[in-house]
Write an enzyme that holds these catalytic residues in place. Sequence first.
Site, PDB file in Angstrom:
ATOM      1  N   HIS A 106       0.941  -1.209  -0.118  1.00  0.00           N
ATOM      2  CA  HIS A 106       0.124  -0.031   0.008  1.00  0.00           C
ATOM      3  C   HIS A 106       0.898   1.250  -0.017  1.00  0.00           C
ATOM      4  O   HIS A 106       2.086   1.068   0.533  1.00  0.00           O
ATOM      5  CB  HIS A 106      -0.727   0.021   1.335  1.00  0.00           C
ATOM      6  CG  HIS A 106      -1.908   1.037   1.427  1.00  0.00           C
ATOM      7  ND1 HIS A 106      -1.565   2.163   1.923  1.00  0.00           N
ATOM      8  CD2 HIS A 106      -3.220   1.178   1.210  1.00  0.00           C
ATOM      9  CE1 HIS A 106      -2.944   2.754   2.080  1.00  0.00           C
ATOM     10  NE2 HIS A 106      -3.682   2.145   1.372  1.00  0.00           N
ATOM     11  N   ASP A 158       2.695  -5.009   7.556  1.00  0.00           N
ATOM     12  CA  ASP A 158       1.625  -4.518   7.451  1.00  0.00           C
ATOM     13  C   ASP A 158       0.589  -5.251   7.580  1.00  0.00           C
ATOM     14  O   ASP A 158      -0.074  -5.869   6.895  1.00  0.00           O
ATOM     15  CB  ASP A 158       1.328  -3.625   6.390  1.00  0.00           C
ATOM     16  CG  ASP A 158       0.230  -2.716   6.092  1.00  0.00           C
ATOM     17  OD1 ASP A 158      -0.776  -2.716   6.864  1.00  0.00           O
ATOM     18  OD2 ASP A 158       0.235  -2.171   4.945  1.00  0.00           O
ATOM     19  N   GLN A 181      -5.142  -5.281   6.630  1.00  0.00           N
ATOM     20  CA  GLN A 181      -5.996  -6.230   6.020  1.00  0.00           C
ATOM     21  C   GLN A 181      -5.826  -7.594   6.787  1.00  0.00           C
ATOM     22  O   GLN A 181      -6.800  -8.608   6.088  1.00  0.00           O
ATOM     23  CB  GLN A 181      -5.753  -6.312   4.380  1.00  0.00           C
ATOM     24  CG  GLN A 181      -5.919  -5.106   4.050  1.00  0.00           C
ATOM     25  CD  GLN A 181      -7.291  -4.435   3.714  1.00  0.00           C
ATOM     26  OE1 GLN A 181      -8.441  -5.095   4.066  1.00  0.00           O
ATOM     27  NE2 GLN A 181      -7.709  -3.212   3.543  1.00  0.00           N
ATOM     28  N   LYS A 185     -10.309  -0.744  10.516  1.00  0.00           N
ATOM     29  CA  LYS A 185     -10.639  -2.098   9.468  1.00  0.00           C
ATOM     30  C   LYS A 185     -10.960  -3.318  10.228  1.00  0.00           C
ATOM     31  O   LYS A 185     -10.937  -4.302   9.656  1.00  0.00           O
ATOM     32  CB  LYS A 185      -9.355  -2.080   8.739  1.00  0.00           C
ATOM     33  CG  LYS A 185      -9.139  -1.109   7.770  1.00  0.00           C
ATOM     34  CD  LYS A 185      -7.918  -1.416   6.853  1.00  0.00           C
ATOM     35  CE  LYS A 185      -7.279  -0.106   5.957  1.00  0.00           C
ATOM     36  NZ  LYS A 185      -8.285   0.275   5.031  1.00  0.00           N
ATOM     37  N   CYS A 240      -4.933   2.373  -3.427  1.00  0.00           N
ATOM     38  CA  CYS A 240      -3.348   3.033  -3.043  1.00  0.00           C
ATOM     39  C   CYS A 240      -2.329   1.951  -3.252  1.00  0.00           C
ATOM     40  O   CYS A 240      -1.509   1.888  -2.128  1.00  0.00           O
ATOM     41  CB  CYS A 240      -3.969   3.352  -1.549  1.00  0.00           C
ATOM     42  SG  CYS A 240      -4.845   4.398  -1.325  1.00  0.00           S
TER      43      CYS A 240
HETATM   44  N1  PMP Z   1      -1.879  -0.845   4.290  1.00  0.00           N
HETATM   45  C1  PMP Z   1      -3.045  -1.535   3.838  1.00  0.00           C
HETATM   46  C2  PMP Z   1      -2.572  -2.872   3.257  1.00  0.00           C
HETATM   47  C3  PMP Z   1      -4.227  -1.110   3.762  1.00  0.00           C
HETATM   48  O1  PMP Z   1      -5.427  -1.741   3.113  1.00  0.00           O
HETATM   49  C4  PMP Z   1      -4.416   0.292   4.172  1.00  0.00           C
HETATM   50  C5  PMP Z   1      -5.845   1.004   4.096  1.00  0.00           C
HETATM   51  N2  PMP Z   1      -6.513   0.952   2.967  1.00  0.00           N
HETATM   52  C6  PMP Z   1      -3.398   1.080   4.794  1.00  0.00           C
HETATM   53  C7  PMP Z   1      -2.458   0.234   4.953  1.00  0.00           C
HETATM   54  C8  PMP Z   1      -3.718   2.450   5.468  1.00  0.00           C
HETATM   55  O2  PMP Z   1      -4.375   2.114   6.426  1.00  0.00           O
HETATM   56  P1  PMP Z   1      -4.890   3.772   7.064  1.00  0.00           P
HETATM   57  O3  PMP Z   1      -5.536   4.523   6.107  1.00  0.00           O
HETATM   58  O4  PMP Z   1      -6.003   3.361   8.130  1.00  0.00           O
HETATM   59  O5  PMP Z   1      -3.858   4.427   7.740  1.00  0.00           O
END
Ligand code: PMP
Length: 416
Positions: free
Chosen positions: A129, A206, A209, A232, A370
């Site tokens: 991401h 990370d 998910q 999430k 993203c």
């Molecule tokens: N890493 C992953 C794999 C994500 O899916 C996301 C959110 N889509 C993020 C990081 C960023 O998370 P946040 O916007 O809650 O900081």
Amino acid sequence: MVEPILKPAMQLDRRADFPILAQPVRGQRLVYLDNGATTQKPAAVIHAESHFYEHSNANIHRGVHWLSQHATDLYDQARVVTQQFLHAQRIEEIVFTSGTTDSINLIAYSWGMANLTAGDEIVLTGMEHHSNIVPWQLVAQKTGAIIKVVPVLDNGELDLTAYQTLLSNKTKFVGIVHVSNALGTVNPIAQMIEMAHQVGAKVLIDGAQAVAHTEVNVQELDCDFYVFSGHKIYGPTGTGVLYAKYDLLDAMPPWKGGGDMIHTVSFESSTYAPVPQRFEAGTPNIAGVVVLAEALKYVQTVGLDAIAAHEDALLRYATAQLGTMKGITLVGTAANKAGVLSFLVDDIHPHDLGTILDMDGVAIRAGHHCAMPLMTRFGIPGTARASFAVYNSFDDVDALVASLKKAQKLFGVADE
Ligand code: PMP
């Protein structure tokens, strides 16, 4: 004759726990399949938030009065709940942040700026991401470190042979997404952490998910850092977690200064509080953290094994359904996937598809998720993505399929 795809018996039926799902959208039953972006909140979590403000609200760690001590107790208990949730060894290894992005920036600016120098290598995967790419680019620009990327195979799995060749004694840091938000791939992180440790690199996972879909044991994984967002996992926005091994965290300098993170302050110099306070400057999201603990308890009560089995059944059913439709291309067909179905429908732009599905009350995500480098790797601008949570059902998948067929008709690409 084509075999009909049997709709399995429902394993979990949790829809009633989530008040928002009772609200019709565009006059239709809401089919919420945008859980990768954010999850809905169960009544227990929503009520915990108002309960906190009605009965427990005060600032923490500062007051001598009853309410302040009460709020501090709740905040401290939330750290214990989070420690147990991740199976961390020590309470001090848990830092509360505002989300995954904030947690990764903390690691990049504190650990990265203190430990990386020119020529050091940062290894990231091709399916990260943006929040696990951009902070490292910023740190690389400042330190002269170099970013190397683990390639992604056509089926959406990581190329582990290439990963092995990227690792060397120059590798100081490895960042890996546990579950890809764009493809659903579950990466073999235990193996990848071990490989990185063999060259002495520190590893960040990370888990944005992952934590709502699979059990995570940071001690068994032996990762150095693990991060996730509260929103999430059925918790509030603006909350997040950073787990770091104690010795590593304890050696890290602060990156945000302010109240609550100091030991002494004078105009000449300041000394800092022990971890985790050193990394929680200012008044934190007290209610959010307390409520996040309720969300983690909700997940534990339902049971992560049950959730994983339920979502896996949904994913298999949806994959089989979409597999029978002409003009559908699945993006990401890894052997080990969790909760995410990314796809293209004929040459309909994913945004158009998302808008049409919305008319039926079906909420999906459309775009690059993203993960622009990953989209570039597949030569596409984006995908349509359905992502599952504990409250989804086989009926939701049927609604998705029916709406997709409608969209195909509308665009004149239906095969019937
Ligand atoms: N890493 C992953 C794999 C994500 O899916 C996301 C959110 N889509 C993020 C990081 C960023 O998370 P946040 O916007 O809650 O900081």
